[in-house]
Enzyme design. Structure first.
Site, PDB file in Angstrom:
ATOM      1  CG  HIS A  40       2.249   0.540  17.771  1.00 10.48           C
ATOM      2  ND1 HIS A  40       1.217  -0.345  17.746  1.00 10.48           N
ATOM      3  CD2 HIS A  40       2.118   1.288  16.649  1.00 10.48           C
ATOM      4  CE1 HIS A  40       0.474  -0.146  16.671  1.00 10.48           C
ATOM      5  NE2 HIS A  40       1.009   0.855  15.980  1.00 10.48           N
ATOM      6  CB  ILE A  41       7.352   4.835  18.407  1.00 12.09           C
ATOM      7  CG1 ILE A  41       8.626   4.020  18.106  1.00 12.09           C
ATOM      8  CG2 ILE A  41       6.984   4.772  19.877  1.00 12.09           C
ATOM      9  CD1 ILE A  41       9.885   4.608  18.721  1.00 12.09           C
ATOM     10  NE  ARG A  51      -5.352  -7.197   0.299  1.00 11.69           N
ATOM     11  CZ  ARG A  51      -6.074  -6.352   0.991  1.00 11.69           C
ATOM     12  NH1 ARG A  51      -7.182  -6.752   1.545  1.00 11.69           N
ATOM     13  NH2 ARG A  51      -5.722  -5.091   1.140  1.00 11.69           N
ATOM     14  N   GLY A  67       0.856  -1.199   0.000  1.00 17.92           N
ATOM     15  CA  GLY A  67       0.000   0.000   0.000  1.00 17.92           C
ATOM     16  C   GLY A  67       0.880   1.233   0.000  1.00 17.92           C
ATOM     17  NE  ARG A  68      -2.769   5.055   1.871  1.00 19.50           N
ATOM     18  CZ  ARG A  68      -4.095   5.049   1.919  1.00 19.50           C
ATOM     19  NH1 ARG A  68      -4.778   5.910   1.212  1.00 19.50           N
ATOM     20  NH2 ARG A  68      -4.742   4.219   2.695  1.00 19.50           N
ATOM     21  CB  ILE A  69       3.294   2.475   4.685  1.00 16.72           C
ATOM     22  CG1 ILE A  69       2.348   3.511   5.326  1.00 16.72           C
ATOM     23  CG2 ILE A  69       4.581   2.362   5.496  1.00 16.72           C
ATOM     24  CD1 ILE A  69       1.783   3.109   6.685  1.00 16.72           C
ATOM     25  CD  GLU A 105       1.019  -3.120  19.755  1.00 15.65           C
ATOM     26  OE1 GLU A 105       1.861  -3.688  19.036  1.00 15.65           O
ATOM     27  OE2 GLU A 105       0.602  -1.969  19.548  1.00 15.65           O
ATOM     28  CB  ILE A 155       6.570  -0.975  10.721  1.00 16.74           C
ATOM     29  CG1 ILE A 155       6.484  -1.086   9.196  1.00 16.74           C
ATOM     30  CG2 ILE A 155       7.986  -0.763  11.193  1.00 16.74           C
ATOM     31  CD1 ILE A 155       6.725   0.225   8.482  1.00 16.74           C
ATOM     32  CB  ALA A 156       2.201  -4.514   9.483  1.00 16.88           C
ATOM     33  NE  ARG A 157      -2.911  -2.149  13.906  1.00 16.57           N
ATOM     34  CZ  ARG A 157      -2.439  -0.933  13.636  1.00 16.57           C
ATOM     35  NH1 ARG A 157      -1.138  -0.739  13.506  1.00 16.57           N
ATOM     36  NH2 ARG A 157      -3.253   0.111  13.508  1.00 16.57           N
TER      37      ARG A 157
HETATM   38  C1  8YV Z   1      -0.916   4.630  15.519  1.00 18.57           C
HETATM   39  C2  8YV Z   1      -0.627   2.939  13.642  1.00 18.57           C
HETATM   40  O1  8YV Z   1      -0.119   5.508  16.212  1.00 18.57           O
HETATM   41  O2  8YV Z   1      -1.766   4.395  12.213  1.00 18.57           O
HETATM   42  C3  8YV Z   1      -1.606   3.243  12.579  1.00 18.57           C
HETATM   43  O3  8YV Z   1      -2.248   2.297  12.084  1.00 18.57           O
HETATM   44  O4  8YV Z   1      -0.291   1.831  13.848  1.00 18.57           O
HETATM   45  C4  8YV Z   1      -0.024   4.041  14.450  1.00 18.57           C
HETATM   46  O5  8YV Z   1       0.333   5.065  13.565  1.00 18.57           O
HETATM   47  C5  8YV Z   1      -1.532   3.669  16.486  1.00 18.57           C
HETATM   48  O6  8YV Z   1      -2.346   2.755  15.840  1.00 18.57           O
HETATM   49  C6  8YV Z   1      -2.346   4.409  17.568  1.00 18.57           C
HETATM   50  O7  8YV Z   1      -3.605   4.789  17.119  1.00 18.57           O
END
Ligand code: 8YV
Length: 325
Positions: free
Chosen positions: A286-287, A178, A155-157, A268, A237-239
């Site tokens: 998660h920063i 996908r 995607g964008r990121i 988390e 850096i996703a989830r």
């Molecule tokens: C958020 C993130 O800071 O935007 C997202 O999906 O994972 C982070 O940028 C985090 O989800 C808090 O809302």
């Protein structure tokens, strides 16, 4: 009467102040943790909610005939929202795309660099007073420039990371997604589409930027890690939940892959205890989107979504299309 707005977690005071002109704001600036019951009660008494990624909005929280009309997530990811359930009871959902793309890609690249070049591990060594003399192979890591960058989720990121790798570091960029990107976007990112197996087997540095869903749960587990090069690094850096953290900890301990960089974790803010025991992993809380400018832009976009919805019935970045209740 002003509509009642719930701000679930602390956000910038300036955003609260501007929202207070149009809404009766209840704000959890004290960051008091929500019990499930208190959260459900709070949602039941408000017309709008400004949420973060840890605040759930689903059928259970909403009930059959919610007062709530809109929930604006201060995040691009929205796996805390059950969007079909929100749509079913007429609640508009919004997220914050675009405003965090480049900042998050910067951080993804920072983790790739820190992981490949063993920055956390070597810093801990230095701080612990172990550095007595130079050695030719001290914390010898993996090359970043000129290596193969693999991206899962384009995607964008993902595309912003691809541009950094290809244009800034002369990397060969491969991706799996996908759907394949159109030829113009592929050319602009200098990225080639491959199947998942090729991505796993050929990447020197693999970065995960796909959304979390039931389909992407444990997309990287023991069998996927086993296909990676022993010299490879993995960055998430996703989830949390996209990687099987327990399996990753075992693989890192056994040096099945060289190292990992993780900004997100299953469950988390808890972190799998075995990840804390291995040295070849860089861990951050998660920063990835956390610069002052970007977090302000995210909060402002969430607030603007709510303001726009109440002034003209149209959210700016909706996840569902709703008739105004
Ligand atoms: C958020 C993130 O800071 O935007 C997202 O999906 O994972 C982070 O940028 C985090 O989800 C808090 O809302």
């Amino acid at each position: 009467m002003k509509p009642k707005l719930l701000v679930a977690r602390p956000i910038f005071q300036s955003v609260i102040e501007s929202l207070s002109k149009k809404f009766e704001v209840t704000s959890n600036q004290a960051d008091t943790p929500w019990t499930p019951e208190a959260w459900q009660q709070a949602i039941a008494h408000h017309d709008a909610a400004l949420t973060t990624g840890s605040d759930p909005i689903n059928a259970n929280v909403l009930g059959a005939q919610p007062r709530l009309k809109i929930a604006a997530n201060m995040a691009v990811g929205f796996n805390n929202f059950d969007v079909p359930a929100m749509t079913a009871v007429g609640v508009t959902a919004t997220n914050t795309p675009d405003v965090l793309t480049e900042t998050t890609a910067d951080f993804g690249f920072a983790l790739i660099m820190a992981t490949a070049r063993r920055m956390a591990e070597s810093e801990h060594y230095l701080r612990a007073g172990h550095w007595k003399q130079w050695r030719y192979d001290m914390f010898a890591g993996a090359e970043v420039h000129g290596s193969t960058l693999g991206i899962l989720g384009m995607g964008r990121i993902g595309q912003a990371i691809a541009r950094r790798g290809a244009l800034g570091f002369g990397m060969k960029v491969i991706y799996h997604n996908r759907s394949k990107l159109d030829a113009t976007t592929e050319a602009e990112c200098k990225a080639s589409y491959v199947d998942k197996e090729t991505l796993l087997k050929t990447s020197d540095h693999l970065v995960l930027v796909l959304p979390y869903s039931a389909a992407s749960h444990h997309a990287i587990g023991a069998s996927e890690i086993a296909q990676m090069k022993p010299t490879a690094t993995l960055v998430n850096i996703a989830r949390g939940g996209i990687v099987d953290d327990a399996a990753l900890a075992v693989a890192l301990k056994n040096k099945q892959i060289a190292a990992a960089g993780l900004d997100v974790f299953e469950g988390e803010p808890s972190v799998h205890p075995d990840l804390l025991k291995v040295s070849n992993v860089v861990l951050t809380p998660h920063i990835a989107s956390s610069t002052v400018k970007t977090r302000l832009a995210m909060a402002q976009l969430a607030a603007d979504n709510i303001a726009s919805f109440f002034s003209n019935g149209k959210a700016l970045t909706p996840l569902n299309q709703m008739a105004v209740k």
